[in-house]
Design an enzyme around this catalytic site. Structure first.
Site, PDB file in Angstrom:
ATOM      1  N   TYR A 127      -2.447  -4.396  -9.675  1.00 52.12           N
ATOM      2  CA  TYR A 127      -2.779  -3.448 -10.730  1.00 52.12           C
ATOM      3  C   TYR A 127      -3.327  -4.156 -11.968  1.00 52.12           C
ATOM      4  O   TYR A 127      -3.837  -3.492 -12.876  1.00 52.12           O
ATOM      5  CB  TYR A 127      -1.557  -2.615 -11.106  1.00 52.12           C
ATOM      6  CG  TYR A 127      -1.209  -1.563 -10.079  1.00 52.12           C
ATOM      7  CD1 TYR A 127      -1.728  -1.610  -8.788  1.00 52.12           C
ATOM      8  CD2 TYR A 127      -0.360  -0.513 -10.386  1.00 52.12           C
ATOM      9  CE1 TYR A 127      -1.410  -0.658  -7.850  1.00 52.12           C
ATOM     10  CE2 TYR A 127      -0.033   0.450  -9.449  1.00 52.12           C
ATOM     11  CZ  TYR A 127      -0.560   0.378  -8.176  1.00 52.12           C
ATOM     12  OH  TYR A 127      -0.244   1.326  -7.244  1.00 52.12           O
ATOM     13  N   ASP A 237       5.350   0.674  -6.717  1.00 56.51           N
ATOM     14  CA  ASP A 237       4.747   1.979  -6.948  1.00 56.51           C
ATOM     15  C   ASP A 237       4.912   2.859  -5.708  1.00 56.51           C
ATOM     16  O   ASP A 237       5.302   4.031  -5.791  1.00 56.51           O
ATOM     17  CB  ASP A 237       3.267   1.803  -7.292  1.00 56.51           C
ATOM     18  CG  ASP A 237       2.623   3.081  -7.806  1.00 56.51           C
ATOM     19  OD1 ASP A 237       3.355   4.045  -8.084  1.00 56.51           O
ATOM     20  OD2 ASP A 237       1.390   3.110  -7.924  1.00 56.51           O
TER      21      ASP A 237
END
Length: 342
Positions: A127, A237
């Site tokens: 990310y 996530d």
């Protein structure tokens, strides 16, 4: 404790159902006389509508002053030029630890004994990657590349946070989740540092290791065997949504993003614009996030009152919104919790 000084908090109502569930939460916090002084700010589409910016400077300035945020769900505007607001906030304020507790509340579901806390590294991994295309022949986007990274410092910091959390909350075990069998350096560094940290807690907290795909399988077969999970950004996530599904979906679990100088507490679900303004949204996720915020400021006594009231209303009295199998409105469940809490 009744004369505790007021604690400044940046309040971001959010988009869609955000203002409704934040309003419900504020009613309940007021009922227990939570020691918060609110500085209301805008973000998401509300920020765009107000100032053309999904993350206005006034909001950032407020968070720099308070170091504490309660946030409803936000909508990131679609289109180039707008980065994820959540990712931007995490980077701006160094919110390195994402903490998502998931615990079975309503009996009779697929699983009865889920009580898992997932700790996700928030700043690195894929990310935070540098992405670009490599042209081949006449195709300018023939190959897409992504260079994620992990650092020894952040790997150690997130694992240590998970072990410290386990000690503080009387948990028994931490599971290091990785993919070091394939990503030998990217995930290998995380596992290497995780093992070092685990040795520092020998005799206090047990430690085990799981490859991420095996962990995902075990979570849907025997989730009761997991306690605290710590992992890297992308895996965290995915697994945090998976664990939410074990207890009925995203309408229940709260989320916290913790840094050394700031902390942000939020509902982890989306803004659900399709049901906004219909008085049917479930406020429990953001309400439970506010309970986590109370714990963070050393008011676990008030946090416990909220959780006890939620259990009485939702489990025993069966006052539930539509997503939980009931027909209660947002106002109904808010009023019931206020009555139970007083």
């Amino acid at each position: 404790m009744t004369n505790s000084p007021m604690i400044p908090v940046t309040l971001i109502p959010g988009d869609g159902i955000g203002p409704e569930i934040i309003s419900a939460t504020l009613e309940i916090l007021e009922a227990i006389k939570a020691p918060f002084q609110w500085d209301k700010q805008l973000a998401g589409m509300a920020g765009v509508d107000s100032s053309g910016d999904p993350l206005p400077q006034a909001t950032l300035d407020s968070i720099h002053k308070t170091g504490l945020v309660l946030k409803g769900p936000l909508t990131t505007p679609v289109g180039k030029g707008f980065r994820s607001i959540n990712v931007t906030l995490r980077k701006e304020f160094g919110l390195y630890a994402n903490v998502r507790p998931t615990r079975t509340l309503i009996p009779g579901g697929r699983f009865e004994n889920v009580d898992i806390v997932l700790v996700r590294e928030n700043l690195e991994g894929f990310y935070a990657a540098m992405e670009h295309y490599i042209p081949v022949d006449d195709d300018p986007k023939a190959i897409a590349t992504c260079a994620g990274y992990t650092s020894r410092k952040e790997c150690r910091r997130i694992v240590k946070y998970a072990f410290d959390y386990a000690v503080e909350h009387n948990r028994k075990k931490v599971t290091l989740v990785h993919k070091a069998n394939i990503l030998k350096e990217l995930c290998g560094l995380f596992l290497e540092e995780g093992r070092k940290v685990a040795k520092e807690y020998e005799g206090k907290i047990a430690c085990e290791e799981r490859i991420v795909d095996a962990c995902a399988m075990e979570l849907v077969l025997k989730p009761e065997t997991y306690d605290v999970i710590v992992t890297t950004n992308l895996f965290g996530d995915i697994l945090s949504d998976l664990t939410s599904g074990l207890i009925g979906g995203l309408g229940m679990p709260p989320g916290a993003n913790i840094g050394e100088k700031a902390a942000m507490f939020e509902a982890v679900h989306g803004s659900a614009p399709d049901i906004a303004g219909k008085n049917c949204a479930n406020p429990l996720a953001v309400l439970r996030a506010s309970a986590m915020m109370l714990e963070h400021v050393n008011r676990a006594d008030l946090a416990k009152r909220i959780e006890t009231a939620i259990e009485k209303v939702v489990v025993h009295d069966k006052v539930r919104t539509k997503d939980l199998g009931g027909n209660a409105t947002t106002s109904d469940i808010t009023a019931a919790i206020k009555q139970a809490i007083i």
